[in-house]
Structures are given as structure tokens and as C-alpha cells.
Design a protein around this motif. Structure first.
Motif, mmCIF file in Angstrom:
data_model
loop_
_atom_site.group_PDB
_atom_site.id
_atom_site.type_symbol
_atom_site.label_atom_id
_atom_site.label_comp_id
_atom_site.label_asym_id
_atom_site.label_seq_id
_atom_site.Cartn_x
_atom_site.Cartn_y
_atom_site.Cartn_z
ATOM 1 N N LYS A 140 -18.529 -29.624 -31.936
ATOM 2 C CA LYS A 140 -19.782 -27.786 -32.902
ATOM 3 C C LYS A 140 -20.571 -29.030 -34.216
ATOM 4 O O LYS A 140 -21.157 -28.911 -34.227
ATOM 5 N N ARG A 141 -18.917 -29.336 -34.033
ATOM 6 C CA ARG A 141 -19.326 -30.239 -35.618
ATOM 7 C C ARG A 141 -20.846 -31.213 -35.574
ATOM 8 O O ARG A 141 -21.720 -30.915 -36.805
ATOM 9 N N SER A 144 -23.960 -29.917 -35.090
ATOM 10 C CA SER A 144 -24.592 -28.545 -36.326
ATOM 11 C C SER A 144 -25.607 -30.112 -37.483
ATOM 12 O O SER A 144 -26.433 -30.028 -37.839
ATOM 13 N N HIS A 145 -24.229 -31.183 -37.666
ATOM 14 C CA HIS A 145 -25.095 -32.443 -38.221
ATOM 15 C C HIS A 145 -26.535 -32.971 -37.524
ATOM 16 O O HIS A 145 -27.218 -32.844 -38.789
ATOM 17 N N GLU A 147 -28.691 -30.831 -35.686
ATOM 18 C CA GLU A 147 -29.480 -30.049 -35.948
ATOM 19 C C GLU A 147 -30.218 -29.757 -37.367
ATOM 20 O O GLU A 147 -30.863 -30.193 -37.695
ATOM 21 N N GLU A 148 -28.680 -30.037 -38.073
ATOM 22 C CA GLU A 148 -29.502 -30.820 -39.960
ATOM 23 C C GLU A 148 -30.405 -31.521 -40.323
ATOM 24 O O GLU A 148 -31.141 -31.676 -41.053
ATOM 25 N N SER A 153 -32.987 -26.592 -34.742
ATOM 26 C CA SER A 153 -31.632 -26.320 -33.530
ATOM 27 C C SER A 153 -31.350 -26.931 -32.780
ATOM 28 O O SER A 153 -32.769 -27.392 -31.916
#
Lengths: 384, 259
Positions: A140-141, A144-145, A147-148, A153
């Protein structure tokens, strides 16, 4: 059939040049992944192309300035390529922290050559519920990274779609692998390595198309059968084995009934089973995949549960299932996880009276002629 | 039935000719660069010595490093298998073989009837091989064949710290400069080579009688140093260098291996 094989070989001739042109033509980002076990499907779902960064045969010159002696050849070579500017086309690099060697050198990648995107991902060494929780949080981390970095997303449906595309590629590779077993002599062990490594270096969709074409040719072809000695091949956990050694094994009269090489069976043996949560599906894929020296089974260690096979169990099962006569280990130097596992594996195989031959490969290996004698004597031993 | 076994090693080539299972002739010579030439020439020499000619031979079995370059061989078998066969023929009760050759060292564990059960080779580094002794003999300016008897006169074996054949040369020169007796240096070298071979040998969980083959078995000093480490007597054939060639011919005779 040879013509289709050539298409795969073409990708491998100068893979990073090929990828640079592909990137320009398709205007997509390319993310380099060091071996192994990175959940590439997440990168794929973000609309980027994940490629595996493998070393090459060029002599290492620049890496020795930075790396200590105990770093394996594969990492040494890929780091050398980084220093020589072969990875300029990459938009990012992802490094799995799977062993001491990679852990101690992963920061250098970012320090010596910053990429727009850089991520270090932990995998779970424990194969149990605690490990699974940790793995899901790490994935998940990572998501997110990404997506950033992308500024958008990554929908879960997109990850599901990518998982299916990856599964399709795995299933096609398995079909080829099975054909190799049933039509001995048609495909060499090195041909399989070419098929797998080319899959690591190009979009899965395109590779699958080539595989479909290849399969139709292989299915038509007939192979000669000759009495061969069946062996199981293990080792080479993170790098492709040398063609000359694979060719030698087959030349001397052995047929590789199964292997667990990174650029072999290990890459495509099972599909990711899709569950409600695709992230959980990816975590399960890693945990349920065939055993590996980096995986630790607490049930075994605490002697409370032996239902999950450990690495030696896995090798013994492979040997028995395929009716092989012996096991050949292609050992690489400075692979700590494998070296730590090896004495236990050897002890278990001795107990089961399974003949085992250990061959050191790479720069630290002996000449091909001495390997020829070892292999020859081992096969003579199996025949007697 | 006349069978010839040819063992083309990296340093020397050996030929053994068996007539109905009994050796009638053998020959040995340095291999040199042209393995094909030496094999045929040595074979003809051995044949001539027993009043035979090439046409009389029923089968030729080639073994050793140069076995793949002999076009007139009927079969190629590795020296591991041939050595075991040869040793088992003369020592049916033996379980272990230590073979120190010119440029490699092998240890073999045998099962029944000379079948190979397990083996290890040291061919990455010359320090545990005959080459080590050749270099040492050259540096000390003594004959290779005298190393054994000279070392037996030593009153103390000097510790040789270099693990590399090439660097050991420098160490030998400095020991001579310190007036250390030649015999003691040679005894130290023998212990160094014995230690290396012993560690390889131990990996096989040795048991039973041990036979030593290969040229270095003719060196009484190395034999003694090894016996001290393995703590049992070494059985040495009358001609330890040709066991493998004999084994090759025997295998041709039995027709055991079918590839």
C-alpha cells in the motif's frame, strides 16, 4: 519456430536501447525493478512499464570503487551499468530489500544517480499472518508513493486488470515449459531463459502475443526423443544462468525436468489468485509462491507446523514428482540467503539419498572444461 | 580382447593396454600442447612395446582433460569414474581415493564394485596439486623426484604461510636466505599441500581403506604428511599414475556404461 525465437532474442541483444526507443514512441514512463518479487502489477496499473534490471557480461570497472567484495556479481554488474549511464532512460527505480547485499547497496543507487522516482520496498521474510499484514502495508505504501509521483490515483480495478495480463503471460510461459518437457530436444534450457528474460524487459501484452505465435509453432513441431538422464536444476536465484553451462548440461546427456531458477520456473509457476482486494492478492502471491531461501517458515522453525513445505521439501518434491535421477545446483558467489540454506538442503538431500552436484558459476567459477568433468562424472554416477 | 585406455591429463598422458583383462603394456609422457598427436604417438609406442599394432585394438577408451579431442576413441569417460574402476580392480576393499595430479586434485568415495558414490575436485587453485611441488622444486633447485627423500631427512617442518603457489615461491626464497635447511622447507611444503588435500578429503565423510593415486603419490614426504592427518596408512599402487588409464580400459572391457 526459429524465426519467432529470434524475435525474443532481438529484445535481449541491447534491451535498454530497445526500451529507450519504446519509451519515446509510446510516451510512457519506464520503472526499473531490481530482482526480485516486486509487485510489478501495481506499476503496470499506473500506466507505466516495469522492467527488470539485470546485469550484463561486460567487465565490471566502475562499481568496484564503491562496492565491497561480498556483493554478488548480479548487483555488482547492474550497479556498474548504472555508473556507466546505461539506465539513463529510466524514470524511476524500485529496489526490494531482500538480502544483505541489496540492502547495503540500495541507497547508493539514489545517492549516486538520483531518479525522479526511487522506492525501496520491504518484503516479508516471515510466511505467516503477521508477515502478510506487513506485506500488505508495504504494498500500500508503494502504491501511494507511485500515485504521488504520477499525480493520479491507481484504481483497484486497474490493478486487477494488470494482474490478469500478468497471469496470461505466466500461463503461456507455463504452456511452453510443459511442451519442452513432453518434446525433449525441441527447446533448450537456454531457450526458456531467453523467453523469460525477454518477458522481463518488454510490455507483457506484447510478449504474450509473441508467445501465442511461438506456441502455435512449437505445437506443430515434432521432437526426437533420446534416452536422457533427468535432473532437477536449482540455484541462480536472481540472475540468468550462463548459456554455455546450460548447453553443456544438455550436451552431456541430461534433460532438465524442472528448475527453480529466477529466469525459469520460479518466474511463472503460479498465477496470482484474484480475491476481493487486489493488494491482498499480490501479497498472497508472494507468500504462497514456491519456497525461496529468503522465506522463513516460523511453523518449521518452532517445530509446530510442517504443512507448508520449506525449501528442501520443495526440492525433494520436485525431484520425486518428476522422477529425476539427480539435482544440480548452479551456485552463485556471495548469495547469503542461498549459502545459509545450502548446508540444510544438502543434509536433507543426503538423508533422502538424492545425489546433488554443486557447480560454482560466474567469474568465480572454474573453466568450462573442469565443469565438463564434474558434470560428466556426476551423470556417469547417476547412470551406474 | 585388446582394449586401450588413454588418460590425457593436463600435464602428462598415460596409456594402458589390456589383453583379455591383463595389462600387457603402458606408457607415460608429458602431454604438451597437441593432445591428439601425443595420444596417438604414445598409443603406438605402447603397442609396439607389446608387439601389437593399432589394427589389433578392439576398443579405445579416452579419459582425462583431453578426452574430447581424441577422434579415434570409441568412448569418453571422465577420469573420476575411470580412477574408481582402476582402484577397485586392485583394491576391492578400498572405499576412498585421493588423487593428486599435475594440476588438479580429486577425492572420491566409492560404493560397491568401484561405483562412484561421491566426489570432489580442486581445480581452481594449483596450491593443492603437483604444480605446487614443481614450482617449489624449481625454486629450490632440486629435482622433483628428490623432494620426497629430502623431506624425510628434515628435523622440523617449517610453517609455510602462503596459500598461493606463486607467492610461496617468494616465501621459499626468503626462507633460504634465512639459512633454513632445504629439507625443513620441503617438509613444510609437503605439510601445506597435505593440509589442503586433507580438508577436501574430510568433506566426503571418509571411511574405510584409502588409496592414493596420481604422480604425487610417488613422493614419500607428501604420503607421510597425509597419513599423519588422515590417521591411517595410505595404500599406494606400484604405478600410481596409470590407475586411471587402466580403469578406462577395464570399463571398455566390461561395457558397463551405456550412454
Amino acid at each position: 519456430m526459429k524465426q519467432v525465437l529470434e524475435k525474443f532474442a532481438k529484445v535481449l541483444e541491447e534491451p535498454y536501447k530497445w526500451l529507450s526507443s519504446w519509451k519515446l514512441a509510446n510516451r510512457k514512463k519506464v520503472i526499473g525493478c531490481l530482482p526480485m518479487y516486486i509487485p510489478e502489477e501495481i506499476i503496470h496499473a499506473a500506466g507505466m512499464l516495469p522492467v527488470t534490471l539485470l546485469g550484463n557480461k561486460e567487465p565490471v570497472t566502475l562499481a568496484d570503487k564503491h562496492l565491497l567484495t561480498f556483493i554478488c556479481e548480479e548487483l555488482r554488474s547492474s550497479y556498474d551499468m548504472l555508473m556507466k549511464g546505461k539506465f539513463e532512460f529510466l524514470d524511476g527505480v524500485v529496489i526490494p530489500l531482500i538480502c544483505d547485499q541489496i540492502r547495503f547497496t540500495s541507497d547508493f543507487w539514489d545517492m549516486d544517480h538520483p531518479f525522479p522516482f526511487f522506492h525501496q520496498i520491504w518484503l516479508s521474510f516471515r510466511v505467516d499472518d503477521m508477515g502478510k499484514k506487513f506485506l500488505i502495508s508495504e504494498f500500500k505504501r508503494f502504491k501511494s508513493h507511485l500515485e504521488e509521483f504520477e499525480g493520479a490515483s491507481i484504481p483497484l480495478e486497474a490493478i486487477e486488470k494488470s494482474i490478469n495480463i500478468y497471469n496470461e503471460n505466466r500461463s503461456l510461459l507455463r504452456k511452453v515449459y510443459d511442451l519442452k518437457r513432453t518434446k525433449p530436444g525441441l527447446l533448450s534450457a537456454d531457450d526458456i531463459v531467453k523467453l523469460v528474460t525477454s518477458s522481463m524487459l518488454m510490455p507483457k501484452e506484447e510478449h504474450s502475443k509473441l508467445l501465442v505465435e511461438f506456441l502455435s509453432e512449437v505445437e506443430k513441431a515434432t521432437a526426437y526423443t533420446k534416452d536422457k538422464i533427468g535432473v532437477i536444476l536449482i540455484g541462480h536465484p536472481c540472475s540468468p544462468p550462463e548459456k554455455k553451462i546450460l548447453d553443456l548440461i544438455e550436451e552431456l546427456g541430461a534433460i532438465i525436468l524442472n528448475d527453480d531458477l529466477f529466469t525459469g520456473y520460479r518466474y511463472f509457476n503460479t498465477d496470482t489468485k484474484l480475491m476481493d482486494d487486489p493488494i491482498e492478492s499480490l501479497a498472497n502471491h508472494f507468500l504462497d509462491n514456491i519456497p525461496c531461501p529468503i522465506k522463513h517458515y516460523p511453523g518449521h522453525f518452532l517445530n509446530v507446523d510442517r504443512t507448508t513445505p520449506d525449501y528442501p521439501d520443495f526440492v525433494i518434491n520436485m525431484f520425486n514428482k518428476r522422477g529425476a535421477k539427480g539435482v544440480i545446483n548452479l551456485g552463485v558467489m556471495y548469495c547469503d540467503p542461498y549459502d545459509f540454506e545450502y548446508p540444510y538442503l544438502r543434509e536433507r538431500l543426503e538423508k533422502e539419498k538424492i545425489p546433488l552436484l554443486n557447480i560454482r558459476t560466474g567469474l568465480e567459477s572454474t573453466s568450462l572444461e573442469t565443469i565438463r568433468t564434474r558434470l560428466g562424472a556426476f551423470l556417469e554416477m547417476l547412470q551406474a | 580382447m585388446i582394449i586401450a585406455g588413454i588418460d590425457i591429463g593436463s600435464l602428462t598422458t598415460k596409456v594402458a593396454i589390456l589383453k583379455n583383462g591383463t595389462m600387457v603394456s603402458h606408457a607415460i609422457e608429458r602431454t604438451g600442447v597437441n593432445t591428439n598427436q601425443i595420444a596417438r604417438r604414445l598409443l603406438d609406442e605402447a603397442l609396439g612395446n607389446s608387439g601389437l599394432s593399432f589394427g589389433d585394438i578392439d576398443k579405445v577408451i579416452a579419459t582425462g582433460y583431453g578426452r574430447i579431442s581424441i577422434p579415434f576413441a570409441h568412448k569418453q569417460i571422465t577420469e573420476i569414474t575411470c580412477n574408481a574402476k582402476g582402484v577397485n580392480h586392485f583394491y576391492p576393499k578400498a572405499k576412498m581415493i585421493i588423487d593428486i595430479g599435475g594440476q588438479d586434485t580429486k577425492v572420491i568415495k566409492m560404493g560397491d564394485k568401484g561405483r562412484v558414490e561421491n566426489f570432489l575436485m580442486n581445480d581452481k587453485c594449483a596450491a593443492g596439486t603437483g604444480r605446487f611441488l614443481e614450482v617449489a622444486a624449481q625454486t629450490l633447485e632440486v629435482k622433483l623426484n628428490d623432494l620426497g627423500k629430502l623431506s624425510l631427512k628434515a628435523n622440523k617442518a617449517v610453517e609455510i604461510s602462503s596459500t598461493c603457489t606463486v607467492f610461496a615461491q617468494t616465501e621459499i626464497v626468503s626462507l633460504v636466505a634465512k639459512q633454513i635447511p632445504r629439507e625443513n622447507i620441503i617438509a613444510g611444503l609437503h605439510e601445506a599441500i597435505a593440509r589442503r588435500v586433507f580438508s577436501l578429503f574430510s568433506c566426503l565423510n571418509p571411511e574405510g581403506e584409502v588409496v592414493m593415486t596420481g604422480g604425487v603419490a610417488k613422493n614419500a614426504g607428501v604420503v607421510k604428511a597425509l597419513e599423519n592427518l588422515i590417521k591411517r596408512p595410505l595404500l599406494i599402487p606400484k604405478n600410481p599414475q596409470i590407475l586411471t588409464a587402466i580403469g578406462a580400459a577395464l570399463l571398455g572391457h566390461d561395457g558397463i556404461i551405456n550412454f
